[in-house]
Design an enzyme around this catalytic site. Structure first.
Site, PDB file in Angstrom:
ATOM      1  N   LEU A   1       3.350  13.346  -3.385  1.00  0.00           N
ATOM      2  CA  LEU A   1       3.026  13.981  -2.107  1.00  0.00           C
ATOM      3  C   LEU A   1       4.019  13.590  -1.017  1.00  0.00           C
ATOM      4  O   LEU A   1       4.453  14.426  -0.231  1.00  0.00           O
ATOM      5  CB  LEU A   1       1.612  13.601  -1.683  1.00  0.00           C
ATOM      6  CG  LEU A   1       0.468  14.337  -2.384  1.00  0.00           C
ATOM      7  CD1 LEU A   1      -0.854  13.607  -2.149  1.00  0.00           C
ATOM      8  CD2 LEU A   1       0.360  15.770  -1.909  1.00  0.00           C
TER       9      LEU A   1
ATOM     10  N   ASP B   1      10.603   4.031  -0.038  1.00  0.00           N
ATOM     11  CA  ASP B   1       9.953   3.729  -1.314  1.00  0.00           C
ATOM     12  C   ASP B   1      10.267   2.277  -1.650  1.00  0.00           C
ATOM     13  O   ASP B   1      11.265   1.726  -1.173  1.00  0.00           O
ATOM     14  CB  ASP B   1      10.456   4.659  -2.425  1.00  0.00           C
ATOM     15  CG  ASP B   1       9.551   4.648  -3.646  1.00  0.00           C
ATOM     16  OD1 ASP B   1       8.660   5.519  -3.733  1.00  0.00           O
ATOM     17  OD2 ASP B   1       9.712   3.763  -4.514  1.00  0.00           O
TER      18      ASP B   1
ATOM     19  N   ASN C   1       2.315   7.698   4.499  1.00  0.00           N
ATOM     20  CA  ASN C   1       1.805   8.184   3.216  1.00  0.00           C
ATOM     21  C   ASN C   1       1.727   7.100   2.141  1.00  0.00           C
ATOM     22  O   ASN C   1       1.004   7.259   1.162  1.00  0.00           O
ATOM     23  CB  ASN C   1       2.706   9.321   2.717  1.00  0.00           C
ATOM     24  CG  ASN C   1       2.400   9.734   1.304  1.00  0.00           C
ATOM     25  OD1 ASN C   1       1.412  10.395   1.036  1.00  0.00           O
ATOM     26  ND2 ASN C   1       3.246   9.305   0.363  1.00  0.00           N
TER      27      ASN C   1
ATOM     28  N   TYR D   1     -10.014   1.338  -1.889  1.00  0.00           N
ATOM     29  CA  TYR D   1      -9.365   2.580  -1.438  1.00  0.00           C
ATOM     30  C   TYR D   1     -10.238   3.303  -0.406  1.00  0.00           C
ATOM     31  O   TYR D   1      -9.727   3.808   0.603  1.00  0.00           O
ATOM     32  CB  TYR D   1      -9.110   3.453  -2.665  1.00  0.00           C
ATOM     33  CG  TYR D   1      -8.306   4.704  -2.424  1.00  0.00           C
ATOM     34  CD1 TYR D   1      -6.949   4.646  -2.128  1.00  0.00           C
ATOM     35  CD2 TYR D   1      -8.900   5.961  -2.534  1.00  0.00           C
ATOM     36  CE1 TYR D   1      -6.203   5.800  -1.940  1.00  0.00           C
ATOM     37  CE2 TYR D   1      -8.164   7.120  -2.360  1.00  0.00           C
ATOM     38  CZ  TYR D   1      -6.823   7.030  -2.063  1.00  0.00           C
ATOM     39  OH  TYR D   1      -6.086   8.181  -1.881  1.00  0.00           O
TER      40      TYR D   1
ATOM     41  N   LYS E   1      -8.996   4.119   3.391  1.00  0.00           N
ATOM     42  CA  LYS E   1      -8.855   5.491   3.862  1.00  0.00           C
ATOM     43  C   LYS E   1      -9.841   5.811   4.980  1.00  0.00           C
ATOM     44  O   LYS E   1      -9.502   6.570   5.915  1.00  0.00           O
ATOM     45  CB  LYS E   1      -9.017   6.467   2.700  1.00  0.00           C
ATOM     46  CG  LYS E   1      -7.861   6.433   1.708  1.00  0.00           C
ATOM     47  CD  LYS E   1      -6.513   6.698   2.375  1.00  0.00           C
ATOM     48  CE  LYS E   1      -5.406   6.943   1.371  1.00  0.00           C
ATOM     49  NZ  LYS E   1      -4.097   7.159   2.021  1.00  0.00           N
TER      50      LYS E   1
ATOM     51  N   THR F   1      -1.923  14.506  -8.236  1.00  0.00           N
ATOM     52  CA  THR F   1      -1.186  13.276  -7.964  1.00  0.00           C
ATOM     53  C   THR F   1      -1.264  12.387  -9.196  1.00  0.00           C
ATOM     54  O   THR F   1      -1.898  12.723 -10.199  1.00  0.00           O
ATOM     55  CB  THR F   1      -1.784  12.524  -6.764  1.00  0.00           C
ATOM     56  OG1 THR F   1      -3.121  12.109  -7.109  1.00  0.00           O
ATOM     57  CG2 THR F   1      -1.822  13.409  -5.522  1.00  0.00           C
TER      58      THR F   1
END
Length: 313
Positions: free
Chosen positions: A19, A38, A91, A157, A161, A191
């Site tokens: 993504l 990255d 992201n 997670y 989020k 993903t």
């Protein structure tokens, strides 16, 4: 393609693949110069090459997101290479999925550090730049349906989020006078995580073959490709979205959604307050039929889209 982000400079964390790469490529195609990020230098370099070979501008910063030092390096790379910063897309993320009793401190801390702290440190650094230089910048954080509704095996997670969306609402309040917007995108797309879920098998296989995903996934589930999500990121980064802030916006497949902020669904009053015995006696009658669901509720898969049994080709 209209270059409606011409002259803008963006940072996209976790943009070496998946993504994040789709976001970086879309912003570059729209005219923005992009700082790719990255943890793997070779992967980041490949992402930069994909942008520059298409006529865009990009540089790479290979570093793990979370530490303040990385946030500072990302903003410095934008300014040193392209002269300014206008857009930040946070992201970067990792997964350490386990049910609660199997989740270790390290599993929890790693996910919180990258997702939540990484978003915090990068936004803090970008906001400092925007404020100092009078830039009406754009903050685009990435949430998840898990953060909105919960999901089995994703305590860490879900916490990260949900926290990101909470921070976005706060930042929208703090940044509005400076003309800076802060929004969360809630993507639903193929993903690394969804590729392992049998429910999405037929959709992922279609994408891997370069074929359109079945309409059931795109329409009923709002599940699509990374390319379906990227245009929303570019829109929120543009001047056209100047009045959109503090929002959580879902996108996937053919579906676009505006998520509500948490609001009371039922309110009752009692003179003198609520004692234990009254709650025992009254709670079910007052709220029992209005308790809120948790988790994602998926419709049944049509017969022709059922996953293949394990071990079959």
């Amino acid at each position: 393609m209209a270059e409606n982000l011409a002259g803008k400079v963006a940072i996209v964390t976790g943009s070496g693949r998946g993504l994040g790469l789709a976001y970086a490529q879309e912003l570059a195609a729209r005219g923005a110069a992009v700082v790719v990020n990255d943890v793997d230098a070779a992967v980041a370099g490949g992402a930069v090459a994909s942008i520059t070979e298409a006529g865009g501008r990009a540089v790479a910063v290979a570093a793990p997101v979370g530490p303040t030092e990385t946030a500072k390096a990302l903003v410095a790379a934008a300014v040193e290479n392209f002269g300014r910063l206008d857009i930040l897309v946070t992201n970067a993320g990792v997964l350490r999925d386990k049910s609660l009793l199997k989740m270790t401190d390290e599993d929890f801390d790693t996910v919180i550090h990258v997702h939540l702290r990484g978003t915090f440190t990068c936004v803090r650094e970008a906001w400092a730049y925007f404020k100092e230089h009078g830039v009406p910048g754009r903050i685009i954080a990435v949430g998840s349906p898990t953060g909105q509704r919960g999901n089995f095996g994703q305590t860490n997670y879900a916490a990260a989020k949900a926290g990101i969306v909470g921070m976005v609402r706060t930042w929208a309040l703090e940044m509005t006078r400076a003309g800076v917007t802060a929004n969360a995108v809630i993507p639903v797309a193929a993903t690394a995580m969804t590729r392992t879920v049998p429910f999405f098998q037929k959709a992922v296989q279609a994408e891997e073959r370069g074929e359109p995903m079945p309409e059931f996934f795109r329409k009923e589930l709002g599940f699509g490709t990374a390319a379906d999500v990227a245009p929303l990121v570019a829109f929120l980064a543009s001047d056209a979205a100047a009045r959109v802030t503090g929002q959580a916006i879902g996108v996937g497949g053919d579906r676009l959604q505006l998520w509500s902020h948490p609001e009371p669904v039922a309110t009752e009053y009692r003179d003198g307050g609520w004692d234990f015995q009254t709650l025992v006696e009254k709670f079910e009658a007052l709220f029992g039929d209005r308790l809120q669901p948790v988790g994602e509720k998926f419709p049944d898969l049509p017969a022709d889209l059922q996953p293949e049994p394990a071990g079959t080709k």
